[in-house]
Design a protein around this motif. Structure first.
Motif, short mmCIF file in Angstrom:
data_model
loop_
_atom_site.label_atom_id
_atom_site.label_comp_id
_atom_site.label_asym_id
_atom_site.label_seq_id
_atom_site.Cartn_x
_atom_site.Cartn_y
_atom_site.Cartn_z
N LEU A 216 15.74 14.81 -0.60
CA LEU A 216 16.70 14.15 -1.78
C LEU A 216 15.80 12.37 -1.72
CD1 LEU A 216 19.02 13.59 -3.01
CD2 LEU A 216 20.61 12.31 -0.84
N LEU A 217 15.20 12.02 -0.56
CA LEU A 217 14.03 10.64 -0.47
C LEU A 217 13.33 11.04 -1.42
CD1 LEU A 217 15.07 9.39 2.91
CD2 LEU A 217 16.15 8.20 0.43
N THR A 218 12.69 12.09 -1.34
CA THR A 218 11.52 12.09 -1.90
C THR A 218 11.16 12.48 -3.48
OG1 THR A 218 11.59 14.67 -1.14
CG2 THR A 218 10.05 13.26 0.09
N HIS B 185 0.89 -1.29 0.12
CA HIS B 185 -0.30 0.29 0.17
C HIS B 185 0.97 1.08 -0.02
CE1 HIS B 185 -2.82 -2.82 1.26
NE2 HIS B 185 -3.72 -2.27 0.60
N VAL B 186 1.66 0.65 -0.74
CA VAL B 186 2.57 1.82 -0.89
C VAL B 186 2.23 3.38 -1.43
CG1 VAL B 186 4.43 1.35 -2.02
CG2 VAL B 186 5.03 3.16 -0.99
N LYS C 139 10.69 5.61 -8.28
CA LYS C 139 10.09 4.11 -7.78
C LYS C 139 10.07 4.43 -6.30
CE LYS C 139 13.52 2.01 -9.74
NZ LYS C 139 14.90 0.98 -9.45
N PRO C 140 9.35 3.80 -5.70
CA PRO C 140 8.67 3.69 -4.48
C PRO C 140 10.14 3.40 -3.48
CG PRO C 140 7.81 1.71 -5.55
CD PRO C 140 8.35 2.58 -6.14
N ILE C 141 10.42 3.66 -2.70
CA ILE C 141 12.07 3.50 -1.90
C ILE C 141 11.61 2.93 -0.58
CG2 ILE C 141 13.28 4.54 -0.18
CD1 ILE C 141 13.34 6.85 -2.56
N LEU C 142 11.81 1.74 -0.17
CA LEU C 142 11.94 1.61 1.48
C LEU C 142 13.85 1.60 1.49
CD1 LEU C 142 10.95 -0.81 3.33
CD2 LEU C 142 12.59 -2.31 2.33
N PRO D 147 6.17 7.99 -1.81
CA PRO D 147 5.96 6.49 -1.47
C PRO D 147 7.45 5.84 -0.89
CG PRO D 147 6.06 6.96 -3.80
CD PRO D 147 6.45 8.50 -2.96
N ILE D 148 6.96 6.19 0.22
CA ILE D 148 8.65 5.83 0.62
C ILE D 148 8.48 5.24 2.57
CG2 ILE D 148 10.68 6.52 2.20
CD1 ILE D 148 10.94 9.18 0.64
#
Length: 414
Positions: A145-147, A45-46, A153-156, A184-185
């Motif tokens: 940086l993460l966003t 559900h990201v 692509k989504p990040i884990l 989507p992290i």
């Protein structure tokens, strides 16, 4: 554990999805169906927005293995996986853990606002500025940086052993964990349950890993070591007490024949490190009392404190054990003390020197007054070389035990 059935394609062949691939790479997760389902749901559900989750539990309970599953599963779903891990040896190095995670996407930092870019480079020792980096700017730069990366692509983001993170990385992670709702992290963290009080201000959902139930523990042990003799199998089940790492590692340790009931079992280096790590950072006096508890054949807290005074040549109070109780190594109640997990006792015994064990048995033999047989056995454990008088007392103690029907005790004494 029972695996979920894979869907079939029109040709009738089984179509394997990410869950099958992830579970095929890693060992079976006996008894962890609900824990895995929660991780899968979080990643599935990201697209609805970012989430953070803190997984906690005792040493060896499976936190790292669950994080490994999440990484494999996420990669199969097209996630970019970033990873950091706390290490005691680097806890004094500012931003050391953060550099692990951000390193793979650091090239994208050139697009950051100038002050954020400069702060991030300074944090990793890559800038020309020698001033101390502003932690807020570093945290903001990391979040940006993460966003920006998550647009593609989504990040884990995985953070293991966060109880050992350096403080600046800890602060950045705390900042990020509260600002993921619109991106989507997924942030997955793991910490030992005895260290959760270090994160009281973290408004992050928590997931406690419990010990395996009896059925799951038996399945795991049988899968890892199917040919164990029945008595040894039961012994490992008892001392592992539902701890997955113990169930895997105990059969790999040295197997010594036992006479009577032993309070400890030989541990592999990996097990010893897992269960002794919390002990090694405690004050010296506290560690000494823990070794007395490990070597004593009674749970009496009074004996422990009295023997501690003999051993340390100073006054010892119950407060000396407070750090061990706070670390959830022991429980104290009704004048008794016991280890919360039996393998902590084995780890402490194995990590101690023969000289220290000798001195502890000598101290116990001096403070045990009303039970002559126990006093003699501790004297025996502290004896150096032949002692005819002690041997005669041991013979007498064995005879008394035999008359009472305590055959195992008599054998030990003889």
């Amino acid at each position: 554990m029972a695996r979920r059935s894979s869907k079939a394609d029109p040709s009738g062949q089984r179509r394997h999805g990410p869950r099958d691939a992830a579970r095929g790479i890693l060992p079976d997760f006996q008894g962890r169906e609900a824990d895995i389902a929660r991780i899968e749901k979080l990643l599935d559900h990201v697209g609805d927005g970012g989430k953070a989750l803190l997984i906690s539990g005792e040493a060896g309970i499976g936190k790292t293995t669950l994080l490994e599953f999440a990484q494999v599963f996420a990669r199969q779903r097209g996630f970019r996986v970033l990873y950091m891990s706390g290490v005691i040896a680097e806890a004094h190095l500012p931003f050391a853990a953060l550099q692990q995670a951000v390193g793979p996407i650091l090239r994208q930092a050139e697009k950051l606002p100038q002050r954020q870019h400069a702060a991030l480079l300074a944090a990793f020792g890559l800038g020309d500025d020698t001033t101390v980096p502003d932690t807020f700017l570093v945290a903001l730069a990391t979040l940006t940086l993460l966003t920006e990366s998550a647009v593609r692509k989504p990040i884990l983001l995985v953070a293991d052993d966060i109880q050992w993170l350096d403080q600046p990385s800890h602060d950045v992670l705390s900042f990020i964990s509260r600002r993921l709702s619109s991106d989507p992290i997924v942030l997955l963290m793991a910490a030992r349950s005895d260290s959760e009080e270090a994160f009281p201000h973290w408004s992050v959902p928590r997931h406690q890993l419990s010990r395996l139930d009896a059925a799951a523990a038996e399945r795991l042990l049988d899968a890892e070591s199917p040919d164990l003799p029945l008595d040894l199998r039961q012994r490992f089940l008892d001392v592992a007490a539902g701890n997955p790492l113990a169930l895997v590692e105990l059969p790999r340790g040295e197997r010594k024949p036992e006479t009577g009931e032993s309070h400890w079992v030989p541990l592999t280096d990996r097990l010893e490190r897992a269960f002794f790590s919390r002990v090694s950072v405690l004050p010296t006096a506290t560690r000494a009392l823990l070794l007395i508890i490990a070597e004593n054949d009674s749970r009496s807290i009074r004996e422990v404190l009295d023997a501690g005074e003999v051993l340390l040549h100073e006054k010892v109070a119950l407060e000396t054990l407070a750090p061990a109780a706070s670390a959830r190594l022991i429980e104290i109640a009704a004048g008794e003390v016991r280890f919360r997990h039996p393998l902590v006792r084995s780890a402490i015994h194995q990590a101690s020197s023969p000289v220290m064990r000798h001195n502890i048995h000598a101290a116990l033999s001096r403070v045990i007054i009303d039970e002559p047989d126990r006093r003699i056995w501790h004297r025996m454990a502290s004896a150096v070389g032949p002692d005819e008088a002690l041997a005669a007392e041991l013979d007498a103690a064995a005879a008394r035990s035999q008359r009472r029907g305590a055959l195992a005790t008599a054998i030990t004494a003889l």
